[in-house]
Design a protein around this motif. Sequence first.
Motif, PDB file in Angstrom:
ATOM      1  N   PHE A 149     134.422  30.582  19.438  1.00  0.00           N
ATOM      2  CA  PHE A 149     133.365  29.675  19.019  1.00  0.00           C
ATOM      3  C   PHE A 149     133.240  29.504  17.510  1.00  0.00           C
ATOM      4  N   ARG A 150     133.286  30.598  16.775  1.00  0.00           N
ATOM      5  CA  ARG A 150     132.913  30.500  15.371  1.00  0.00           C
ATOM      6  C   ARG A 150     133.856  29.600  14.581  1.00  0.00           C
ATOM      7  N   GLY A 151     135.156  29.862  14.678  1.00  0.00           N
ATOM      8  CA  GLY A 151     136.113  29.064  13.920  1.00  0.00           C
ATOM      9  C   GLY A 151     136.119  27.609  14.345  1.00  0.00           C
ATOM     10  N   TYR A 152     136.083  27.366  15.657  1.00  0.00           N
ATOM     11  CA  TYR A 152     136.096  25.988  16.158  1.00  0.00           C
ATOM     12  C   TYR A 152     134.852  25.232  15.678  1.00  0.00           C
ATOM     13  N   THR A 153     133.701  25.900  15.776  1.00  0.00           N
ATOM     14  CA  THR A 153     132.447  25.254  15.381  1.00  0.00           C
ATOM     15  C   THR A 153     132.425  24.964  13.889  1.00  0.00           C
ATOM     16  N   ARG A 154     132.933  25.883  13.090  1.00  0.00           N
ATOM     17  CA  ARG A 154     132.952  25.657  11.637  1.00  0.00           C
ATOM     18  C   ARG A 154     133.868  24.485  11.277  1.00  0.00           C
ATOM     19  N   LYS A 155     134.984  24.361  11.979  1.00  0.00           N
ATOM     20  CA  LYS A 155     135.853  23.201  11.745  1.00  0.00           C
ATOM     21  C   LYS A 155     135.167  21.921  12.181  1.00  0.00           C
ATOM     22  N   GLN A 156     134.579  21.966  13.384  1.00  0.00           N
ATOM     23  CA  GLN A 156     134.004  20.752  13.962  1.00  0.00           C
ATOM     24  C   GLN A 156     132.798  20.249  13.174  1.00  0.00           C
ATOM     25  N   TRP A 157     131.939  21.166  12.752  1.00  0.00           N
ATOM     26  CA  TRP A 157     130.667  20.769  12.166  1.00  0.00           C
ATOM     27  C   TRP A 157     130.574  20.990  10.661  1.00  0.00           C
ATOM     28  N   GLY A 158     131.492  21.751  10.098  1.00  0.00           N
ATOM     29  CA  GLY A 158     131.466  21.984   8.657  1.00  0.00           C
ATOM     30  C   GLY A 158     130.450  23.007   8.222  1.00  0.00           C
ATOM     31  N   VAL A 159     129.791  23.648   9.172  1.00  0.00           N
ATOM     32  CA  VAL A 159     128.830  24.713   8.860  1.00  0.00           C
ATOM     33  C   VAL A 159     129.010  25.836   9.875  1.00  0.00           C
ATOM     34  N   ASP A 160     128.485  26.995   9.570  1.00  0.00           N
ATOM     35  CA  ASP A 160     128.566  28.129  10.475  1.00  0.00           C
ATOM     36  C   ASP A 160     127.647  27.917  11.677  1.00  0.00           C
ATOM     37  N   PRO A 161     128.011  28.433  12.859  1.00  0.00           N
ATOM     38  CA  PRO A 161     127.136  28.277  14.034  1.00  0.00           C
ATOM     39  C   PRO A 161     125.727  28.816  13.824  1.00  0.00           C
ATOM     40  N   SER A 162     125.586  29.767  12.906  1.00  0.00           N
ATOM     41  CA  SER A 162     124.255  30.313  12.631  1.00  0.00           C
ATOM     42  C   SER A 162     123.347  29.296  11.952  1.00  0.00           C
ATOM     43  N   GLU A 163     123.931  28.173  11.490  1.00  0.00           N
ATOM     44  CA  GLU A 163     123.154  27.126  10.831  1.00  0.00           C
ATOM     45  C   GLU A 163     122.934  25.902  11.716  1.00  0.00           C
ATOM     46  N   LEU A 164     123.433  25.963  12.955  1.00  0.00           N
ATOM     47  CA  LEU A 164     123.322  24.824  13.860  1.00  0.00           C
ATOM     48  C   LEU A 164     122.326  25.095  14.971  1.00  0.00           C
ATOM     49  N   ASP A 165     121.693  24.037  15.430  1.00  0.00           N
ATOM     50  CA  ASP A 165     120.748  24.142  16.530  1.00  0.00           C
ATOM     51  C   ASP A 165     121.436  24.714  17.770  1.00  0.00           C
ATOM     52  N   LYS A 166     120.668  25.377  18.592  1.00  0.00           N
ATOM     53  CA  LYS A 166     121.211  26.025  19.793  1.00  0.00           C
ATOM     54  C   LYS A 166     121.833  25.035  20.775  1.00  0.00           C
ATOM     55  N   SER A 167     121.484  23.761  20.671  1.00  0.00           N
ATOM     56  CA  SER A 167     121.980  22.774  21.634  1.00  0.00           C
ATOM     57  C   SER A 167     123.487  22.581  21.573  1.00  0.00           C
ATOM     58  N   VAL A 168     124.116  22.886  20.433  1.00  0.00           N
ATOM     59  CA  VAL A 168     125.550  22.627  20.274  1.00  0.00           C
ATOM     60  C   VAL A 168     126.373  23.482  21.220  1.00  0.00           C
ATOM     61  N   THR A 169     126.172  24.795  21.197  1.00  0.00           N
ATOM     62  CA  THR A 169     126.968  25.665  22.060  1.00  0.00           C
ATOM     63  C   THR A 169     126.335  25.854  23.428  1.00  0.00           C
ATOM     64  N   ALA A 170     125.088  25.482  23.591  1.00  0.00           N
ATOM     65  CA  ALA A 170     124.453  25.584  24.910  1.00  0.00           C
ATOM     66  C   ALA A 170     125.113  24.650  25.916  1.00  0.00           C
ATOM     67  N   ARG A 171     125.828  23.638  25.405  1.00  0.00           N
ATOM     68  CA  ARG A 171     126.509  22.691  26.278  1.00  0.00           C
ATOM     69  C   ARG A 171     127.737  23.308  26.959  1.00  0.00           C
ATOM     70  N   VAL A 172     128.247  24.410  26.408  1.00  0.00           N
ATOM     71  CA  VAL A 172     129.486  25.004  26.912  1.00  0.00           C
ATOM     72  C   VAL A 172     129.139  26.215  27.781  1.00  0.00           C
ATOM     73  N   PRO A 173     129.447  26.170  29.086  1.00  0.00           N
ATOM     74  CA  PRO A 173     129.083  27.276  29.965  1.00  0.00           C
ATOM     75  C   PRO A 173     130.069  28.442  29.869  1.00  0.00           C
TER      76      PRO A 173
END
Length: 382
Positions: A149-173
């Motif tokens: 998750f961490r590397g993919y999310t940082r590439k996709q969004w340009g920020v660390d997952p700790s800075e993104l709303d919970k809805s982003v990764t909540a979509r992935v079961p």
Amino acid sequence: MYDWLIVGAGFAGSVLAERLANERGDRVLLVDRRPHIGGNAYDRYDDAGILIHQYGPHIFHTNSKAIFDYLSGFTAWRFYEHRVLGRVDGKLVPIPINLDTVNTLYGLSLTPEEFEGWLAARAEPVGEIRTSEDVVVSKVGRELYEKFFRGYTRKQWGVDPSELDKSVTARVPTRTNRDDRYFTDEFQFMPAQGYTRMFETMLRSPNIHVMLQTDYRDVKDVVPHRRTIYTGPIDEYFGFRFGKLPYRSLRFRHETLDQERYQPVGTVNYPMSEDYTRISEYKHLTGQVHPKTSITFEYPSAEGDPYYPIPRPENAELFKKYERLALATPDVWFVGRLATYRYYNMDQVVGQALATFRRISDALPAGADTRDVKAIGAAARA
């Protein structure tokens, strides 16, 4: 005089154009800045004769029979269940994480029951789940979070997952069984002849006039029309009055290879390596038989066409300012991803467009005197 000027020929604009023209007999001018209809779902045959998706893979899936039945009026379907693998620690493993993912990655032979306990032992307790990081580590722990998750999310969004709303990764079961389908919806199909052909059929009405490579601002004060449906960026409509809404964009690199198949599934994600996020191969999606194959590399970017609203609290607050302007604007309906600053799947956009059509029809009977529709428009948007 057109009854409607619709801005944007993607799903939202095209569905509303079709409904208004065919159900009400309204005259519609549909404009788009791009040289094609279909929005980001546009597909085309490349130089090799392979059907590709210009803006990355678009997989149709829905649990709504009403939405599926509506679109079935414009296309036949090809059954297709999307599968995604991730390149992790040099191995190709299923995504979303399932039993086979962990067994393959760690050389284990866990049963579903044992896997539940294995995950529970690694999950980290989180008091209040607010961020995308919180969602993942509370379910699967820190190690799988770092790998998938961490590397993919940082590439996709340009920020660390700790800075993104919970809805982003909540979509992935996370699944404790061996189900390796990316989606589990009841209806999973691809338009048999492609999305562009479906849109062409949808817009085949003498009441619909399509103008491509046309900027809304160039025609709004020139072409007579009674009302507007706007599916573009809401901040742009209001001249960026409060500043620009942040988006992530994508850059695509399309390649044709002199081989029949490149990878074992439609999409392979790269969460740990590479500067692209994924590679997609379209023959898996379309079922096309061809001696060559075409693939697309996706590179997230801060610049370019807006694709993904960035879900952070300060962005939501900025959108609310534009939303208040939109609600106070007579004779204009704001529909779709960009106009409502929300990430929608294709079926959700279709559903929103159909719901908007129903509200319009309830508030504005066909053939009514529409010279003054300020109150009607406000009621339809409520």
